[in-house]
Design an enzyme around this catalytic site. Structure first.
Site, PDB file in Angstrom:
ATOM      1  N   ASP A 179       0.799  -1.235  -0.271  1.00 15.22           N
ATOM      2  CA  ASP A 179      -0.025  -0.028  -0.211  1.00 15.22           C
ATOM      3  C   ASP A 179       0.994   1.216  -0.034  1.00 15.22           C
ATOM      4  O   ASP A 179       0.344   2.283  -0.493  1.00 15.22           O
ATOM      5  CB  ASP A 179      -1.019   0.006   1.291  1.00 15.22           C
ATOM      6  CG  ASP A 179      -2.097  -0.944   1.140  1.00 15.22           C
ATOM      7  OD1 ASP A 179      -2.271  -1.367  -0.133  1.00 15.22           O
ATOM      8  OD2 ASP A 179      -2.513  -1.276   2.108  1.00 15.22           O
ATOM      9  N   PHE A 204      -4.701   8.431   1.625  1.00 13.26           N
ATOM     10  CA  PHE A 204      -5.964   8.144   1.776  1.00 13.26           C
ATOM     11  C   PHE A 204      -6.538   8.072   3.157  1.00 13.26           C
ATOM     12  O   PHE A 204      -7.527   7.676   3.434  1.00 13.26           O
ATOM     13  CB  PHE A 204      -6.170   6.641   1.331  1.00 13.26           C
ATOM     14  CG  PHE A 204      -5.993   6.584  -0.231  1.00 13.26           C
ATOM     15  CD1 PHE A 204      -6.701   7.205  -1.155  1.00 13.26           C
ATOM     16  CD2 PHE A 204      -4.858   5.879  -0.640  1.00 13.26           C
ATOM     17  CE1 PHE A 204      -6.363   7.016  -2.514  1.00 13.26           C
ATOM     18  CE2 PHE A 204      -4.266   5.747  -1.989  1.00 13.26           C
ATOM     19  CZ  PHE A 204      -5.180   6.354  -3.013  1.00 13.26           C
ATOM     20  N   TYR A 245     -10.112  -1.869   1.474  1.00 15.88           N
ATOM     21  CA  TYR A 245      -9.838  -1.932   2.865  1.00 15.88           C
ATOM     22  C   TYR A 245      -9.704  -0.273   3.373  1.00 15.88           C
ATOM     23  O   TYR A 245      -9.222   0.418   2.881  1.00 15.88           O
ATOM     24  CB  TYR A 245      -8.405  -2.557   3.010  1.00 15.88           C
ATOM     25  CG  TYR A 245      -8.801  -4.136   3.192  1.00 15.88           C
ATOM     26  CD1 TYR A 245      -9.600  -4.719   4.136  1.00 15.88           C
ATOM     27  CD2 TYR A 245      -8.300  -5.198   2.243  1.00 15.88           C
ATOM     28  CE1 TYR A 245      -9.653  -6.071   4.137  1.00 15.88           C
ATOM     29  CE2 TYR A 245      -8.536  -6.441   2.523  1.00 15.88           C
ATOM     30  CZ  TYR A 245      -9.220  -6.788   3.271  1.00 15.88           C
ATOM     31  OH  TYR A 245      -9.320  -8.177   3.531  1.00 15.88           O
ATOM     32  N   ASP A 246     -10.269  -0.391   4.542  1.00 13.78           N
ATOM     33  CA  ASP A 246     -10.281   0.734   5.419  1.00 13.78           C
ATOM     34  C   ASP A 246      -9.274   0.242   6.833  1.00 13.78           C
ATOM     35  O   ASP A 246      -9.746  -0.821   7.470  1.00 13.78           O
ATOM     36  CB  ASP A 246     -11.606   1.166   5.843  1.00 13.78           C
ATOM     37  CG  ASP A 246     -12.552   1.873   4.847  1.00 13.78           C
ATOM     38  OD1 ASP A 246     -12.971   2.872   4.969  1.00 13.78           O
ATOM     39  OD2 ASP A 246     -12.733   0.786   3.913  1.00 13.78           O
ATOM     40  N   GLY A 285       0.223   4.839  -1.547  1.00  7.58           N
ATOM     41  CA  GLY A 285       0.210   6.114  -0.548  1.00  7.58           C
ATOM     42  C   GLY A 285      -0.626   5.583   0.431  1.00  7.58           C
ATOM     43  O   GLY A 285      -1.682   5.498   0.484  1.00  7.58           O
ATOM     44  N   HIS A 295      -6.478 -14.700   1.783  1.00 17.78           N
ATOM     45  CA  HIS A 295      -5.342 -13.588   2.171  1.00 17.78           C
ATOM     46  C   HIS A 295      -4.928 -13.635   3.579  1.00 17.78           C
ATOM     47  O   HIS A 295      -5.438 -13.983   4.354  1.00 17.78           O
ATOM     48  CB  HIS A 295      -6.015 -12.371   1.187  1.00 17.78           C
ATOM     49  CG  HIS A 295      -7.015 -11.877   2.313  1.00 17.78           C
ATOM     50  ND1 HIS A 295      -8.319 -12.300   2.054  1.00 17.78           N
ATOM     51  CD2 HIS A 295      -7.105 -10.672   3.137  1.00 17.78           C
ATOM     52  CE1 HIS A 295      -9.077 -11.512   3.123  1.00 17.78           C
ATOM     53  NE2 HIS A 295      -8.434 -10.594   3.706  1.00 17.78           N
TER      54      HIS A 295
END
Length: 527
Positions: free
Chosen positions: A378, A386, A463-464, A382, A512
């Site tokens: 990620d 986000f 994803y958060d 960046g 995953h």
């Protein structure tokens, strides 16, 4: 009858008078009771144990004015010939990133401990030199009035960084979607309509997989397509393409592979022929339930429990410096790696020079090509980029302190992100320590477990990630990350269930693993 007619108005007036007297009496009683009840104080009743220190500004992110000064300085350098337009082509020079360039630790410690001068404040600028085929990092300074830029690429990476190592910019995405329209959607209209319901009103959303190849220098991206619905990430359609976009010239891009309902094809024409002659099993379009919607499915019965500070907050935030009971620290937010704190002290003693997020990685398994290869790193997109606005009462308590941040990444100007950091003290729901003695002595001792939480939430695609640095009264620090948002899914095919679980019709939730990396630079009893 006449007596009754006269009595009714009198009775009504009597009732009104009694009602007024009752209302006045209730107001008086409420006033008396509320004056006795404890009140929440907006102001701090007890003094802070420490004092804010402006020297921590050495760690502060760039202000909007500093971003603008760096940008304007670089634009004046004719040898760089850079653009700041968001639709800059890959073959042109583009100013991609500006952020703080941290000074050397030894210089900072000397300054913080009053043994040295203040380090020069500088920024790092990343320029994609599409015209020359490489990427450069420059240190620009001093930030109050920039007069120099120094190429530090070799110094930092020991190699020349080729242009294909760059992330995909908004300018390149514009070209990618234009390419999809001319080379895929316009040529496969019948297939897309019959299989996925695509028409003038309905389209498909693209979700790219990473890395972009398996060898250094590759720039080949598997792109999976999803329905244009809420939570698109759990609405795969069974159609993927491999885009070769190594060239800086879009006219030389090409589709190397297509994947439709479990079969691979070498070209759009080959897929079209197979579809028309029936040699591939067709996907038949069917409306999908909106199970990914974020709209609540039922109304809450009442407002949930709320948090408040009965005697004012026990912490304070000034610029980028936080005081909380015996704690103090400075903070920042990197566009690339996310949240970070510096000069962490407990009872005045430095215990950590730096505590920061470095990487969030997720590795997937699947029988579909995009997910087979996927390893998201990620920071390459960046992480802090986000960190969007936090919602009061959901992401953080209503009474938390919210901090705005500015970032300059893949943008024509620095962008302000309102309330993208929150800081609050929170009761952790269980005592820090307690003991009830019923042998020999009957007594109880306990301590409420309140801690200070420093939080950002970064929404990177599906994803958060909720990032917390938690500072306890005991002198310990907890680093915590919680993943929410949507799973990443793929189209259900024969053999898929060895790589995940079915979560909806024709939808596989892929197996995953998440890897999270932090940097912890401890300074216990010295450096």
């Amino acid at each position: 009858m006449m007596v009754e007619g006269k009595m009714n108005p009198l009775a009504k007036w009597a009732l009104v008078l009694l009602g007024l007297l009752s209302l006045i009496l209730n107001i008086v009683l409420i006033g008396i009771h509320s004056s006795r009840a404890p009140k929440c104080s907006r102001e701090r009743i007890h003094p802070l144990r420490g004092r804010h220190d402006d020297r921590t500004l050495v760690f502060a992110d760039l202000t909007r004015e500093e971003y603008m000064k760096v940008q304007q300085y670089l634009l004046k350098q004719k040898d760089l010939a850079i653009s700041t337009s968001q639709i800059t082509k890959p073959s042109e020079n583009f100013l991609f990133l500006i952020e703080l360039s941290l000074p050397k630790k030894a210089e900072v410690l000397a300054y913080l401990d009053e043994k040295g001068t203040k380090p020069v404040r500088e920024a790092t600028a990343v320029v994609f030199h599409g015209a020359k085929g490489y990427i450069k990092e420059y240190v620009v300074g001093p930030l109050d009035n920039p007069t120099y830029h120094r190429d530090v690429t070799k110094e930092r990476y020991q190699v020349d960084v080729p242009i294909n190592a760059r992330p995909v910019t908004i300018g390149e995405y514009v070209l990618v979607f234009r390419f999809f329209e001319t080379e895929i959607f316009s040529k496969l209209e019948k297939l897309l309509r019959e299989s996925f319901g695509v028409d003038k009103k309905k389209t498909l959303n693209a979700f790219e997989q990473m890395p972009r190849g398996v060898r250094s220098g590759d720039r080949k991206t598997w792109v999976s397509f999803f329905r244009d619905m809420s939570g698109m990430y759990i609405h795969p359609v069974g159609f993927e393409i491999l885009l070769n976009h190594e060239s800086l010239n879009m006219s030389q891009w090409r589709i190397e592979k297509l994947f439709y309902n479990g079969k691979y094809f070498d070209s759009v024409e080959e897929l079209q022929r197979a579809y028309d002659n029936g040699s591939v099993k067709k996907i038949v379009y069917k409306e999908s339930p909106d199970y990914g919607s974020l709209k609540p499915r039922s109304k809450p019965l009442q407002i949930g429990p709320q948090q408040f500070y009965s005697e004012g907050a026990r912490y304070s935030v000034s610029n980028n410096h936080v005081l909380y009971l015996d704690w103090s620290f400075a903070f920042g937010l990197s566009s690339l790696t996310g949240m970070k704190v510096f000069d962490v002290r407990f009872k005045g003693e430095r215990i950590a020079y730096e505590l920061s997020v470095q990487e969030a990685m997720s590795v997937y398994g699947s029988v579909t090509p995009g997910m087979i290869i996927t390893k998201f790193l990620d920071s390459s997109i960046g992480i802090g980029r986000f960190a969007h606005e936090l919602v009061r009462g959901v992401d953080c308590p209503y009474q938390a302190t919210y901090v705005d941040t500015y970032r300059y990444i893949d943008a024509p100007l620095p962008v302000r992100f309102r309330n993208s950091i929150c800081i609050f003290e929170h009761n952790m729901g269980q005592p820090l320590r307690r003991h009830f003695a019923d042998f020999f002595h009957n007594n109880f001792g306990g301590m409420a477990n309140s801690a200070l939480v420093f939080r950002t939430i970064t929404a990177i695609g599906n994803y958060d990630y909720m990032w917390d640095f938690i500072f306890y009264q005991s002198g310990s620090v907890e680093v915590k990350v919680h993943a929410t948002g949507y799973i990443s899914s793929s189209y259900l095919l024969p053999g898929s269930k060895t790589h995940g679980h079915q979560v909806a019709e024709n939808v596989l939730g892929n197996i995953h693993t998440h890897f999270i990396n932090f940097k912890v630079d401890l300074d216990i009893l010295g450096e």
